[in-house]
Design an enzyme around this catalytic site. Structure first.
Site, short mmCIF file in Angstrom:
data_model
loop_
_atom_site.label_atom_id
_atom_site.label_comp_id
_atom_site.label_asym_id
_atom_site.label_seq_id
_atom_site.Cartn_x
_atom_site.Cartn_y
_atom_site.Cartn_z
N ARG A 120 30.09 16.92 -0.07
CA ARG A 120 29.59 16.13 -1.67
C ARG A 120 29.34 14.85 -0.41
NH1 ARG A 120 33.90 16.62 -7.43
NH2 ARG A 120 32.37 18.78 -7.43
N HIS B 39 32.17 9.26 -9.38
CA HIS B 39 31.65 10.25 -9.82
C HIS B 39 33.67 10.15 -10.40
CE1 HIS B 39 32.39 14.56 -11.73
NE2 HIS B 39 32.42 15.04 -10.96
N GLU C 298 44.32 11.23 -13.49
CA GLU C 298 42.97 10.32 -12.91
C GLU C 298 43.35 8.90 -12.56
OE1 GLU C 298 38.84 10.61 -13.43
OE2 GLU C 298 38.56 8.77 -12.52
#
Lengths: 253, 639, 271
Positions: free
Chosen positions: B332, B403, B427
């Site tokens: 990525r 993201h 997260e």
């Protein structure tokens, strides 16, 4: 493009509401419908007027937060699309756009276009789960699930609980939502133990808040996930069976 | 004063560490659990799974979410899948391999013991979620299907169409709703946590604002679990949901919790580029598209022809050119940086020249349109809905977007922050992904924390508190915290400026994206460090928050953006301090001659944990050294 | 339920009675149960309409066949049962079906009204709902009123000045010779067709009869059934009005002007 909005404004729960008209010039066709509302709100804010309250979050059609009645259609004119993925190019220059909140007794308006959908959670509480306490699960591949079954369960489970089905229904019925939730679990082998108890509990909870199904099929058209009313039939069948079933013989089917 | 940071990592062989540690930790007996109150903020994968588990075990749980239903948390938007070391394909996967892939993918900036535990429990997650009724994809024989993901050499990703996050969240949500019905979990929807209450250095409660009535209330508990997700929206434009924010973690940070590695943010290479200045968020297109799509831009920056008119010779397939062996399938960060480079050269495509082509023409010719349709039709439809262009005919336009954020509140092996009683899951913590997260690992981590870690480590903490009542809500610490919240609300409503909250958010996002985005350098970061405080000052003087009713969406956003200003500044500071390139953090000063990320393990093999300097103060950096006894540190190469 | 909110959420519009009732009552209490009852009674009524219409086709074979058929209905299961007993059992069944169908419809309508908030300001842009599905309660009311009139007209004769007990054929012709009656009959049967068009499909859903293999046929069935009933029923008044069927075809009866003077068949049967 230039559109004229007619938007339902309501200060709070139970307060009287009214349609108000807003001129919206210089709107780009590339904007999503919600971005158009963002722009209108920005302008209202700069004029010192209260922005229009509306719900939205993921803006990619999965969280189910957004939803409004646009020109008499839930989520607007594009099929299988939540409001957040509707784009202004679907409207004509100069068009008048009517925007209203979902309307049903079970969805009281909190402010402007924001409604309270907690009745949906009450339906889930009443049986929309498989009892599998953390740590007690057998190996995931122990139960074979035919692909068709897994796919059908997934079709039902795709529901985002936006409430469009209720809003579109002339009876304010929540059959499509409830049947999607019921069938997601009732179709799967893991859901069989609680199958009939589940459908009874959930349908009973549903009927405390919502109307009944007269098979218009509006819900299916409004559903951004295009969930089929076939699931309503399956739920009806399970409900009737649940009324008659001798539960002691459940594992003999 | 915070002493040396230790992760409370168990000693002994890594493979047995978690098992042994579970035995070593203290327990709370079933009949005593009801004496403990636990607050959970956030109802995504981590929050819902923790609430369900702790509720089942008998604790008094209170769950708070700012959504109207717990099921709307942003975990729902995850598309691709969830990793687990099940090795159902017998293709060489194992706990050890998932552990290794995750540490390496994180560019050696995560704690070995945490990652190993994550890999161990990944297996249980799949079992648990299938039992919950998650309709994972199946093969015709009825067994679970897997796919490969993000460069891994094994097929270990479980998926439910393109809606894996939704299905997992519904599983956890439903399990939690059963507990709500049983009364072990008390659910507070549309309730936003606005402060953490700390007494005698222990977290003892939170202050909450009801988003409908505007009422500010106090809630006390023996422990507080923050499961509030990441902070990608500091960039304004990201693939995060619009409401996603960092206020819960940031306000905990202001009350003493350390914020770790804030500069580690992940950019996803395949998103739909912004179409105009009013763009509110970016939509992600699954990474799997890169398996069949070829990425290119015109060689000539002034080429305005439509893509089908541009001959092969005048196209630059820049990834294939620079990385012949991996081509369009480079990781990525590499794909993202290269796209940015060609757009910065002025060779971007589309009306705003802000994207690169992802072209399926060759693939359609090779395998036929029906195969492409089978693989990607729902993505193609989504693309067409948004852009009004048919990707079967016209190449897609894509561009990277923010993201995921690997950074977050610092936690030890127990997922407890440096403030005792404050646990951080999912997260929201900094834990397991190091400097870069592998695809399909976020869902795994959220559920691992909530289902299989917190119930053990929380019991270990609570066991010592048996017999201690929760701090009463009329304690002065609660009054003080509530006053802080009330003051901020009043302050916002009284500024009466001219610009909207969104305006400032957008401006902040631009600074962050330009100087602290895909590639960072000292000059830019220093510039950001002077621009952000100036903009923040203007925000506090000139923002306009109207309000005549209790439900006030501008007011909600204003508080979140105010926190983003402070967090953004800390990110820049962290990025400036970390003079190396690793994972999602690319410092232009630290690269190989080929332009690849260059780590500096000698100076930066540590976790940077920042202590709040208070209003206007300078934050203090604490370092937790990272040691690697089980994996060998290597430099990544994808040539 | 334990969801705690200091604010008021949605209140139940149909709170459930706290005491559980025996299962048939409990079942009928629910909307889904009532819909099931509506579907079952609807099926019974459809069966009645179908055979009633088929039987009436005998009108095209002349008075003798027609009246003979009428007599047959009274004779079913004789001598197991006395004359007309079976007919009465069927009638009782029909009455019950009507009663449940109407009661369920009425109480579901009430349920829906309670669940509906104030309507939308902007008129709805219907996507799937048809004129038929949206007018069920009105077509239902028209059909119900018609049935009442129909009984007065052709069963009891009170609404038919020319009524002769036993001569169904003559009564039918006499009835439809009055234009307003014929028009009412036409309209009522148009309503019935519309009602069937939705009802004959809807009942499958309510009963949970759904299978991708034959789902499409459910709609085809409804259309065919409604059309068949429509063709048969609408033909009767039209046949009389156009003179295709007339009282003169009945040799057994003589007529002076509009009045039936003598009817041998009836007299022979009831000396």
């Amino acid at each position: 493009m230039h559109v004229t909005l007619h938007v339902w404004r309501q200060a709070g729960p139970g307060a009287p509401g009214t349609m108000e008209t807003y001129d919206a010039p210089d709107i780009s066709e590339e904007m999503s419908f919600l971005e158009m509302l963002d722009v209108v709100n920005e302008r209202l804010n700069s004029q010192g007027r209260e922005p229009i309250a509306f719900e939205h979050d993921c803006r990619e059609g999965i969280c189910g937060s957004c939803g409004m009645m646009i020109n008499g259609q839930a989520h607007g004119p594009e099929r299988g699309t939540a409001t957040c993925q509707l784009h202004m190019r679907k409207f004509a220059d100069g068009e008048h756009i009517y925007i209203e909140p979902w309307r049903a007794k079970a969805f009281p308006v909190l402010r402007d276009l924001v409604v309270d959908r907690s009745a949906f959670d009450k339906i889930v509480e009443a049986g929309g789960y498989i009892t599998a306490p953390t740590g007690a699960a057998p190996d995931a591949n122990l139960t074979l699930i035919p692909k068709d079954v897994a796919d059908a369960a997934m079709d039902a489970a795709a529901c985002i609980a936006c409430g469009a089905c209720v809003a579109a229904c002339p009876n304010s019925a929540a059959q499509l939502f409830t049947s999607a939730k019921v069938n997601h679990l009732n179709l799967l082998p893991q859901g069989q133990s609680e199958r009939y108890q589940r459908v009874l509990g959930m349908v009973d909870a549903m009927e405390e808040f919502f109307g009944s199904c007269t098979n218009h099929g509006e819900c299916q058209e409004a559903c951004p996930k295009e969930i089929s009313i076939d699931f309503i039939a399956y739920m009806n069948r399970d409900y009737v069976r649940a009324q008659l079933k001798n539960r002691k013989l459940l594992s003999q089917d | 004063m915070i002493g040396e940071l230790t992760g409370n990592v168990p000693t002994g062989p890594l493979a047995d560490a978690w098992t042994q540690h579970k035995f070593d930790m203290k327990l709370v007996a079933p009949n005593n659990r009801r004496k403990f109150d636990v607050i959970i903020v956030g109802s995504g994968l981590a929050g819902a799974s923790a609430a369900a588990t702790l509720g089942e075990q008998g604790y008094n749980v209170k769950v708070f979410t700012y959504h109207d239903s717990p099921r709307r948390a942003h975990s729902i938007a995850a598309q691709g899948g969830i990793n687990a070391a099940k090795n159902y394909k017998s293709d060489g996967d194992s706990v050890q391999r998932l552990f290794y892939d995750t540490v390496k993918g994180g560019d050696f900036r995560s704690r070995e013991a945490n990652v190993h535990r994550l890999a161990e429990v990944s297996v249980d997650i799949i079992d648990q979620m299938v039992a919950q009724g998650v309709p994972f994809a199946r093969e015709y024989g009825g067994l679970l299907d897997n796919r490969s993901f993000g460069g891994a050499q094994v097929s270990r990703t479980f998926y439910a169409r393109g809606q894996t996050g939704q299905q997992l969240l519904l599983g956890a949500y439903q399990q939690m709703m059963k507990q709500v019905q049983l009364g072990t979990v008390e659910l507070h929807t549309r309730s936003e946590m606005l402060d953490l209450v700390v007494k005698d250095d222990r977290a003892c409660g939170i202050i909450v604002r009801d988003l409908v009535t505007g009422a500010v209330t106090r809630h006390s508990a023996h422990a507080v679990l923050l499961c509030t997700g990441g902070y990608g929206n500091v960039f304004y434009l990201s693939t995060n949901a619009m409401y996603s924010n960092a206020s819960a973690t940031w306000r905990a940070h202001r009350r003493g919790a350390l914020f770790a590695n804030p500069c580690f943010t992940q950019i996803h290479p395949t998103c739909i580029p912004a179409s105009d200045d009013f763009q509110s968020k970016l939509t992600l297109m699954s990474e799997s598209l890169r398996n069949d799509g070829r990425i290119w831009v015109p060689t000539d920056a002034d080429d305005t022809r439509s893509p089908d008119q541009i001959p092969e010779a005048e196209r630059d397939y820049f990834l294939e050119r620079k990385y012949p062996s991996f081509g369009n399938l480079v990781p990525r960060d590499v794909a993202s940086r290269n796209a940015k480079a060609v757009v910065d050269e002025g060779r971007g495509v589309g009306p705003l020249k802000n994207g690169v082509y992802l072209d399926f023409a060759a693939a359609i010719e090779r395998v036929g349109v029906h195969v492409i349709k089978e693989r990607y039709d729902n993505l193609f439809q989504m693309y067409e809905r948004i852009t009004d262009e048919d990707p079967y005919k016209v190449p897609m336009r894509i561009y990277p977007a923010v993201h995921y954020t690997m950074g977050g509140l610092w936690v030890d092996y127990h997922l407890m922050s440096n403030v005792p009683g404050l646990f951080v899951l999912g997260e929201a913590n900094f834990s397991d992904h190091g400097a870069n997260r592998l695809g399909a690992s976020a869902l795994m981590q959220g559920l691992a924390d909530g289902y299989f870690v917190i119930s053990y480590t929380l019991a270990n903490y609570l066991a010592d508190l048996l017999g201690t009542p929760a701090v009463p809500v009329d304690d002065p610490v609660f009054a003080h915290a509530q006053a802080t919240v009330d003051d901020q609300v009043k302050r916002f409503l009284s500024i009466g400026g001219t610009q909207s909250v969104d305006h400032y958010h957008r401006e902040l996002g631009k600074i962050m994206w330009d100087y602290c985005g895909m590639a960072r350098n000292r000059t830019g970061l220093e510039k950001a460090l002077s621009e952000i405080p100036a903009l923040r000052e203007e925000f506090w003087k000139n923002v306009r928050v109207l309000g005549d009713g209790p439900m006030n969406q501008s007011l909600e956003r204003a508080g979140r953006v105010a926190d983003f200003f402070e967090l953004g500044e800390l990110m820049v500071r962290d990025a400036l301090e970390r003079e190396e390139s690793c994972g999602g953090h690319f410092r232009e000063e630290s690269q190989t001659p080929d332009g690849e990320a260059l780590r500096d393990d000698h100076r930066f093999a540590h976790v940077s944990a920042w202590e709040s300097g208070g209003p206007g103060g300078t934050p203090t950096l604490h370092r937790e050294p990272l040691t690697f006894d089980n994996v060998h540190l290597t430099q990544r190469s994808y040539k | 339920m334990a969801t705690t909110m200091d604010r008021t959420g949605a209140e139940p519009v149909h709170p459930r009675p706290t005491r559980r009732a025996p299962w048939p009552v409990e079942f009928y209490r629910s909307g889904v149960g009532k819909k099931w009852v509506m579907a079952i009674t609807g099926l019974l009524l459809m069966g009645f309409v179908f055979f009633h219409s088929i039987g009436n086709l005998k009108v095209y074979l002349g008075a003798e066949d027609f009246n003979h058929y009428g007599e047959f209905l009274r004779e079913i299961l004789v001598p197991i049962l006395p004359r007309t007993i079976f007919l009465w059992l069927m009638r009782l069944g029909l009455i019950a079906a009507f009663a449940f169908h109407i009661h369920a419809a009425w109480s579901l309508t009430r349920m829906n009204q309670r669940a509906n908030a104030d309507g939308y300001q902007q008129s709805r842009d219907w996507q799937a709902a048809t004129a038929a599905s949206r007018s069920m309660r009105w077509t239902g009311v028209v059909v119900a009123l018609f049935v009442v009139f129909h009984l007065f007209d052709l069963t009891w004769g009170t609404a038919n000045p020319d009524y002769v007990r036993g001569d169904g054929y003559r009564n039918l012709v006499a009835s439809f010779s009055r234009t307003p009656v014929a028009i009412f009959y036409l309209l009522a049967n148009a309503a019935l067709v519309i009602h069937l068009f939705h009802g004959a499909w809807s009942l499958f859903q309510s009963l949970g009869l759904n299978n991708p293999r034959w789902n499409a046929w459910r709609k085809h069935f409804a259309i065919a059934f409604a059309a068949l009933i429509g063709v048969m029923n609408l033909s009767f008044p039209l046949a009389v009005m156009t003179g295709l069927v007339s009282a003169d075809d009945n040799d057994a009866c003589t007529k002076r002007g509009d009045v039936i003077e003598r009817c041998t068949e009836y007299e022979e049967a009831h000396p």
